[in-house]
Every structure is written in C-alpha cells, then in structure tokens.
Motif scaffolding. Structure first.
Motif, PDB file in Angstrom:
ATOM      1  N   THR A 137       0.831  -1.218   0.000  1.00 57.75           N
ATOM      2  CA  THR A 137       0.000   0.000   0.000  1.00 57.75           C
ATOM      3  C   THR A 137       0.862   1.264   0.000  1.00 57.75           C
ATOM      4  O   THR A 137       0.353   2.355   0.239  1.00 57.75           O
ATOM      5  CB  THR A 137      -0.921   0.012   1.237  1.00 57.75           C
ATOM      6  N   GLY A 138       2.174   1.110  -0.223  1.00 52.23           N
ATOM      7  CA  GLY A 138       3.025   2.278  -0.379  1.00 52.23           C
ATOM      8  C   GLY A 138       3.688   2.751   0.904  1.00 52.23           C
ATOM      9  O   GLY A 138       4.322   3.813   0.913  1.00 52.23           O
ATOM     10  N   GLY A 139       3.569   2.002   1.987  1.00 50.51           N
ATOM     11  CA  GLY A 139       4.203   2.404   3.252  1.00 50.51           C
ATOM     12  C   GLY A 139       5.716   2.368   3.111  1.00 50.51           C
ATOM     13  O   GLY A 139       6.290   1.315   2.854  1.00 50.51           O
ATOM     14  N   ALA A 140       6.357   3.518   3.268  1.00 52.03           N
ATOM     15  CA  ALA A 140       7.795   3.620   2.965  1.00 52.03           C
ATOM     16  C   ALA A 140       8.636   3.927   4.197  1.00 52.03           C
ATOM     17  O   ALA A 140       9.778   4.336   4.077  1.00 52.03           O
ATOM     18  CB  ALA A 140       8.029   4.687   1.894  1.00 52.03           C
ATOM     19  N   TYR A 141       8.068   3.695   5.402  1.00 50.46           N
ATOM     20  CA  TYR A 141       8.865   3.915   6.600  1.00 50.46           C
ATOM     21  C   TYR A 141       9.908   2.808   6.751  1.00 50.46           C
ATOM     22  O   TYR A 141       9.918   1.846   5.973  1.00 50.46           O
ATOM     23  CB  TYR A 141       7.943   3.971   7.836  1.00 50.46           C
ATOM     24  N   PHE A 142      10.764   2.936   7.743  1.00 50.81           N
ATOM     25  CA  PHE A 142      11.819   1.933   7.953  1.00 50.81           C
ATOM     26  C   PHE A 142      11.231   0.528   8.000  1.00 50.81           C
ATOM     27  O   PHE A 142      11.766  -0.407   7.405  1.00 50.81           O
ATOM     28  CB  PHE A 142      12.587   2.237   9.253  1.00 50.81           C
ATOM     29  N   LEU A 143      10.116   0.375   8.714  1.00 54.94           N
ATOM     30  CA  LEU A 143       9.464  -0.942   8.818  1.00 54.94           C
ATOM     31  C   LEU A 143       8.361  -1.132   7.775  1.00 54.94           C
ATOM     32  O   LEU A 143       7.583  -2.081   7.870  1.00 54.94           O
ATOM     33  CB  LEU A 143       8.858  -1.120  10.219  1.00 54.94           C
ATOM     34  N   GLY A 144       8.269  -0.253   6.793  1.00 55.68           N
ATOM     35  CA  GLY A 144       7.184  -0.333   5.806  1.00 55.68           C
ATOM     36  C   GLY A 144       6.015   0.521   6.258  1.00 55.68           C
ATOM     37  O   GLY A 144       6.110   1.745   6.281  1.00 55.68           O
ATOM     38  N   ASP A 145       4.912  -0.122   6.660  1.00 59.70           N
ATOM     39  CA  ASP A 145       3.719   0.640   7.044  1.00 59.70           C
ATOM     40  C   ASP A 145       3.839   1.335   8.401  1.00 59.70           C
ATOM     41  O   ASP A 145       3.190   2.355   8.629  1.00 59.70           O
ATOM     42  CB  ASP A 145       2.494  -0.294   7.087  1.00 59.70           C
ATOM     43  N   ASP A 146       4.620   0.762   9.315  1.00 66.12           N
ATOM     44  CA  ASP A 146       4.618   1.264  10.699  1.00 66.12           C
ATOM     45  C   ASP A 146       5.721   2.291  10.953  1.00 66.12           C
ATOM     46  O   ASP A 146       6.906   1.974  10.876  1.00 66.12           O
ATOM     47  CB  ASP A 146       4.780   0.097  11.682  1.00 66.12           C
ATOM     48  N   PHE A 147       5.321   3.502  11.282  1.00 63.91           N
ATOM     49  CA  PHE A 147       6.238   4.565  11.680  1.00 63.91           C
ATOM     50  C   PHE A 147       6.808   4.200  13.057  1.00 63.91           C
ATOM     51  O   PHE A 147       6.062   3.816  13.950  1.00 63.91           O
ATOM     52  CB  PHE A 147       5.461   5.881  11.744  1.00 63.91           C
ATOM     53  N   SER A 148       8.128   4.293  13.221  1.00 63.58           N
ATOM     54  CA  SER A 148       8.744   3.794  14.457  1.00 63.58           C
ATOM     55  C   SER A 148       9.893   4.691  14.911  1.00 63.58           C
ATOM     56  O   SER A 148      10.257   5.670  14.241  1.00 63.58           O
ATOM     57  CB  SER A 148       9.272   2.369  14.246  1.00 63.58           C
ATOM     58  N   MET A 149      10.481   4.304  16.036  1.00 56.81           N
ATOM     59  CA  MET A 149      11.658   4.999  16.555  1.00 56.81           C
ATOM     60  C   MET A 149      12.804   5.044  15.553  1.00 56.81           C
ATOM     61  O   MET A 149      13.606   5.979  15.581  1.00 56.81           O
ATOM     62  CB  MET A 149      12.128   4.317  17.851  1.00 56.81           C
ATOM     63  N   ALA A 150      12.910   4.048  14.692  1.00 52.73           N
ATOM     64  CA  ALA A 150      13.993   4.061  13.689  1.00 52.73           C
ATOM     65  C   ALA A 150      13.837   5.255  12.749  1.00 52.73           C
ATOM     66  O   ALA A 150      14.827   5.859  12.325  1.00 52.73           O
ATOM     67  CB  ALA A 150      14.014   2.749  12.900  1.00 52.73           C
ATOM     68  N   ASP A 151      12.600   5.601  12.407  1.00 52.37           N
ATOM     69  CA  ASP A 151      12.354   6.777  11.566  1.00 52.37           C
ATOM     70  C   ASP A 151      12.677   8.063  12.333  1.00 52.37           C
ATOM     71  O   ASP A 151      13.323   8.973  11.816  1.00 52.37           O
ATOM     72  CB  ASP A 151      10.893   6.797  11.104  1.00 52.37           C
ATOM     73  N   ILE A 152      12.208   8.102  13.578  1.00 53.32           N
ATOM     74  CA  ILE A 152      12.408   9.301  14.401  1.00 53.32           C
ATOM     75  C   ILE A 152      13.894   9.563  14.642  1.00 53.32           C
ATOM     76  O   ILE A 152      14.332  10.710  14.741  1.00 53.32           O
ATOM     77  CB  ILE A 152      11.645   9.150  15.746  1.00 53.32           C
ATOM     78  N   ALA A 153      14.685   8.479  14.731  1.00 54.39           N
ATOM     79  CA  ALA A 153      16.120   8.634  15.012  1.00 54.39           C
ATOM     80  C   ALA A 153      16.837   9.428  13.926  1.00 54.39           C
ATOM     81  O   ALA A 153      17.819  10.110  14.204  1.00 54.39           O
ATOM     82  CB  ALA A 153      16.773   7.261  15.179  1.00 54.39           C
ATOM     83  N   VAL A 154      16.366   9.337  12.682  1.00 51.29           N
ATOM     84  CA  VAL A 154      17.114   9.929  11.559  1.00 51.29           C
ATOM     85  C   VAL A 154      16.408  11.115  10.916  1.00 51.29           C
ATOM     86  O   VAL A 154      17.057  12.055  10.449  1.00 51.29           O
ATOM     87  CB  VAL A 154      17.414   8.848  10.482  1.00 51.29           C
ATOM     88  N   CYS A 155      15.063  11.154  10.919  1.00 45.51           N
ATOM     89  CA  CYS A 155      14.398  12.128  10.047  1.00 45.51           C
ATOM     90  C   CYS A 155      14.659  13.597  10.387  1.00 45.51           C
ATOM     91  O   CYS A 155      14.656  14.425   9.476  1.00 45.51           O
ATOM     92  CB  CYS A 155      12.931  11.794   9.813  1.00 45.51           C
ATOM     93  N   PRO A 156      14.958  13.985  11.657  1.00 47.86           N
ATOM     94  CA  PRO A 156      15.289  15.410  11.860  1.00 47.86           C
ATOM     95  C   PRO A 156      16.523  15.845  11.053  1.00 47.86           C
ATOM     96  O   PRO A 156      16.647  17.012  10.688  1.00 47.86           O
ATOM     97  CB  PRO A 156      15.546  15.503  13.368  1.00 47.86           C
ATOM     98  N   TRP A 157      17.418  14.923  10.793  1.00 47.65           N
ATOM     99  CA  TRP A 157      18.623  15.257  10.022  1.00 47.65           C
ATOM    100  C   TRP A 157      18.367  15.227   8.525  1.00 47.65           C
ATOM    101  O   TRP A 157      19.020  15.939   7.784  1.00 47.65           O
ATOM    102  CB  TRP A 157      19.782  14.331  10.419  1.00 47.65           C
ATOM    103  N   TRP A 158      17.433  14.402   8.096  1.00 47.14           N
ATOM    104  CA  TRP A 158      17.116  14.339   6.658  1.00 47.14           C
ATOM    105  C   TRP A 158      16.807  15.749   6.143  1.00 47.14           C
ATOM    106  O   TRP A 158      17.354  16.192   5.128  1.00 47.14           O
ATOM    107  CB  TRP A 158      15.924  13.395   6.424  1.00 47.14           C
ATOM    108  N   THR A 159      15.941  16.458   6.857  1.00 47.64           N
ATOM    109  CA  THR A 159      15.602  17.840   6.486  1.00 47.64           C
ATOM    110  C   THR A 159      16.870  18.693   6.449  1.00 47.64           C
ATOM    111  O   THR A 159      17.065  19.502   5.522  1.00 47.64           O
ATOM    112  CB  THR A 159      14.648  18.438   7.538  1.00 47.64           C
ATOM    113  N   ARG A 160      17.732  18.526   7.451  1.00 48.98           N
ATOM    114  CA  ARG A 160      18.939  19.346   7.562  1.00 48.98           C
ATOM    115  C   ARG A 160      19.979  19.020   6.487  1.00 48.98           C
ATOM    116  O   ARG A 160      20.779  19.881   6.107  1.00 48.98           O
ATOM    117  CB  ARG A 160      19.539  19.201   8.959  1.00 48.98           C
ATOM    118  N   PHE A 161      19.992  17.783   5.989  1.00 53.93           N
ATOM    119  CA  PHE A 161      20.905  17.469   4.880  1.00 53.93           C
ATOM    120  C   PHE A 161      20.622  18.394   3.701  1.00 53.93           C
ATOM    121  O   PHE A 161      21.524  18.897   3.049  1.00 53.93           O
ATOM    122  CB  PHE A 161      20.734  16.022   4.388  1.00 53.93           C
TER     123      PHE A 161
END
Lengths: 277, 277
Positions: free
Chosen positions: B185-209
């Motif tokens: 269904t297009g879920g592209a988070y680290f675990l696919g559909d489920d947004f998790s701590m793994a996403d939160i660990a990196v995404c503040p820097w993604w914007t900053r890159f």
C-alpha cells in the motif's frame, strides 16, 4: 562463584539454538554474555577472533582488526548477524525454523531480556520512568564513561591523559550519584536490590579499570563521597555469579591491551575515538 | 500538514502536566517533539536557549553553550531533568503528585511511547527481534550517520570533508538497505507501514541534509540503488503530520548553523566530535 570466564567458555562450547558470537577480551561482548548467564539460558559460545594474528600477543592476536571482507570469509554467520563485523552478535534459531540476528551490545542485552524467561533486567513496563532512568544511564556509560577510558589508554601526552582521567572519574561520579541508595538488605546495584541493564552497561569496564587501567596508567578509583557508593556497587557486580562467570584471567587481558597503551591500536574503538571512523 | 514548527510552538505554549524542554534548532530535541505530536498528547513546549546570546545570529544566539552553572541559574527545572543541561528533557507531573524527569533524546522518545496512549513507536513486546532491529538501527544512526554530518560541517579541509561525506553516505546506504521493502500500500517507513523509533532517530537530520548540508557543503543525497529507497523514506517521513508539525523555517535554521560551518562552534556536539568532551 569460582567459575571464571575461561571455564564458562569451555562449558558453553556445545551446539544450542541460541548462539553468542563473543570474544574473551571484549567488554562490549561481555555485556551480552552476562545477560545470557543471568537468564540461566542454554547457549553456544562461539569465539570470534576479529583481529590480525600476532603470536607474540596474549591470546595470539593484535588490536588491529581484520578487514570486513576477511571477517566475512572466516565468519560468514557472524557477519550476517553483525554488519560491521563488531562483537557481540546473537543468532537465534526459533522452534519454527526462523533465524533472528541481533547486533550492538546493549541491543543484544535488551533482546535477550525480552526473549528469555528468568529475572528481568529492566523495570516493569508499568514503570516507564524507571525504564527511562536505566536507559539514560546506559547511554551515559557509552558517552561519558567508556570513551574516556579508551582515550586514557590511547593518549600519549601526560596532560591529555590527566584530562581524560578527570573526565572518566567525573562520569563515574555522576553515575554513582544517580544510583538508588543501598537497600535495607544491602542491595548495592544501580537500582538497589534489582540487578539491571544499568549495571551490565558499566561493570565489564569496572574490572578493567583495576587491571588494565591500573597497570598502564596508574588509574585508581578514589574513595569518599559518591565514590564510596561506586565501590559498593562494583563489589556487588563482581560478586554476582552471572558476572563472575564471565570474568577472564586479568593478566592475559592486560597483555592483550598493550596495543592501546603504546598507541598502535587500529581497532574500531580506537579509530572512532580518533575521529577516523 | 501546512503547520510548521513555529506555529506548533505557539500552539503548545500553555501549561500542561507534560512538559517538553526543547529548542527550535535542535534535531535531538525534535525527536522527542515528534513523539509527542505522534501521540497526539497535550504537552507544554518550553523553549530553552542554551547558547550564548548573539543578536547577529538568526534566533539571537550562537553555537557556544552557556556554562552549566548559568543554565542552572536560568533554567533550574530543565537542568534538574537533564544533568548535562542538554536538550531535550521531559518533566511529567503525574495525577498522584509525583514528578518524572527524563533526559537523552531516544530515551525520551521511548519513555513517551511507553507512557502515552496512541500509535506505538515500537514493534510489540511479542516480537523482540523486531524491537532489536529498530534499536540497533537507532544506535547506527547515532554512531554511523549523525556524527559524520556534524564533522562534514566542522572540518576545514576539503580532503577531510570528502572523507566525512563518504562515510555519511555509506551510513545512510546501510540504513536504507536495512529497511523493509515499501509495502503493497506504499508504506515507505523503515518498517514499511509502521512509523517507528527508527524513523524518528534519523528524520530530523534528513531535512537538515537538504538545507544546512546543501548550503554549506554542497551535500547531495545520490539517487539509484538503495538510495532510491532512502528518498522514498525521507518523503514519507517529511509528509507525516507529526513530523511536518515540527519542521522549522529552514532559512532561519541555515543561519543558525553558520558557527559549525566556519569552525567556531563550541557546542557539546562540536566538542565531543573534536574529542574534547
């Protein structure tokens, strides 16, 4: 209690569905090893030698790591579990034929705690603030205690060593100040009576402060103030059977660390602390 | 979705039993902030300015931290929660009159996840191997991605910057390779559909890159291979309302980072990476 690491390694040489990829010299791997012993788990101890061989050295190798490709050639199952080829790693063959692979020392500890029966290494889920306390001080150990110990060994000027020693002792003092008081029955772990991940995060180095640190850098942990609590804590940890069963011959260990002390180590810890990895 | 960080800060200025000590500029604090938004929690956003004032700088201050004693004088409640005076910290007044204090960014995230109702940021306790996967890649972010970004900004020679950029991209590539495939269904988070701590660990820097990294160091995240998965991941994270509501004006942010880029920062991150803290 008279079991030492070398005897435990022999005892755990047989096949088991739960494998610990470990190294006798490695305090990070010792964290996962203590967790397995704490749980009374059946496990297989798989010895990994990730460094270049050096027959002159105790244990037969240096602190210069094999290239990842060479580790993969020698230990394909280990590197499948640990993508950087770093100790420790866990491989668990479930009863339904799945294989779980886990790397990163404190992650292995928490995985084993959640997977296995036996005494819990974390406060209960109903006490999230206690769980956070344990996790925060595990992070403190990784950031404010352990790096200073390696830098104390690696730095070549007296002034830099003094600065690292000061920061190491400061990190330890804060860790001690964060501990619960010793319980009415004498429980001296980080949380008092309950042995937890916060103890496991630091105690492999406590032993090394008194062997490696004292030998190469005259490291002494002071007494008085919060340090008195720390000494009670250290004695409680070293006396706990799960920990005692993972403590190796300290003379052999001291020899193994000579590369750090003479500045020739190129291990990942050494490179990271030099800002190269 | 059109909410940005500045508007969320205004919205969350009122009193609440759950307080977030935060800074608009701080990606570590943003991790805890995202967790609060994800949970739909009532919370009070308490702005901390831990740096020396500099009216020339966007936001009005530099990247040189106030001494801990000065932070304690200005923000006693914050320093009671965070012993090093580092962002973020959480203070929670329970209905029974207790106060819980939590520091360390990922520890705050996991605490909030365990404390609050709402979507879980971790796989269930019955899947310890999935929980370990998330935790291992959070540790990876902290060790193999984020330090290289700060060093890329701080290093003053072209050669050293090239080495940091290579290691940053290598860390990101491995992170992308560890992700689940994009779900049906297009879920592209680290675990696919489920947004998790793994996403939160990196995404503040993604914007900053894409803002700070591109502006000061011409950083571009490649396309092709595993990086395609990473771009899908980044877009999914930035599009998630909990994340979007914590993203601040990037022009203001770029200005705030000039001290890193010209080598004059003395923040704790800067000192740690220079091997001084």
């Amino acid at each position: 209690m008279q079991m030492s690491g070398e005897l435990t390694i022999e005892e755990k040489a047989g096949n088991a569905p739960l494998r610990l990829y470990c190294g006798w010299f490695c305090p990070f791997a010792q964290r996962a090893w203590i967790a397995l012993e704490e749980k009374g788990a059946a496990y297989e101890y798989v010895a990994i030698e990730p460094y270049e061989e050096d027959p002159e050295k105790p244990g037969g190798y240096s602190k210069n790591p094999l290239p990842l490709e060479e580790k993969r050639r020698r230990y394909p199952d280990f590197v499948a579990a640990s993508p950087r080829g770093l100790l420790p790693a866990i491989e668990y063959h479930t009863s339904t034929g799945q294989i779980h692979r886990v790397f990163e020392s404190m992650v292995c500890v928490e995985y084993l705690d959640e997977l296995l029966p036996g005494p819990s290494l974390m406060p209960p889920i109903a006490a999230p603030e206690q769980r956070a306390l344990v996790r925060a001080w595990c992070a403190w150990a990784n950031e404010k205690i352990i790096p200073h110990f390696y830098r104390l060994l690696m730095r070549q000027s007296a002034e830099e060593r003094e600065a690292e020693k000061r920061q190491l002792l400061d990190g330890l003092r804060c860790f001690a100040e964060a501990m619960s008081p010793v319980s009415s029955t004498g429980g001296a772990y980080f949380l008092g009576d309950d042995f937890s991940m916060a103890d496991i995060a630091v105690c492999p180095w406590w032993t090394r402060f008194h062997s490696i640190g004292a030998t190469y850098r005259g490291l002494e942990i002071p007494h008085g103030g919060a340090f008195d609590r720390l000494h009670l804590w250290g004695a409680a940890c070293e006396g706990r059977p799960s920990v005692a069963r993972t403590i190796v011959d300290q003379k052999r260990l001291v020899g193994n660390y000579s590369n750090y002390a003479d500045g020739s180590a190129t291990s990942t810890v050494a490179q990271t602390l030099a800002g190269k990895a």
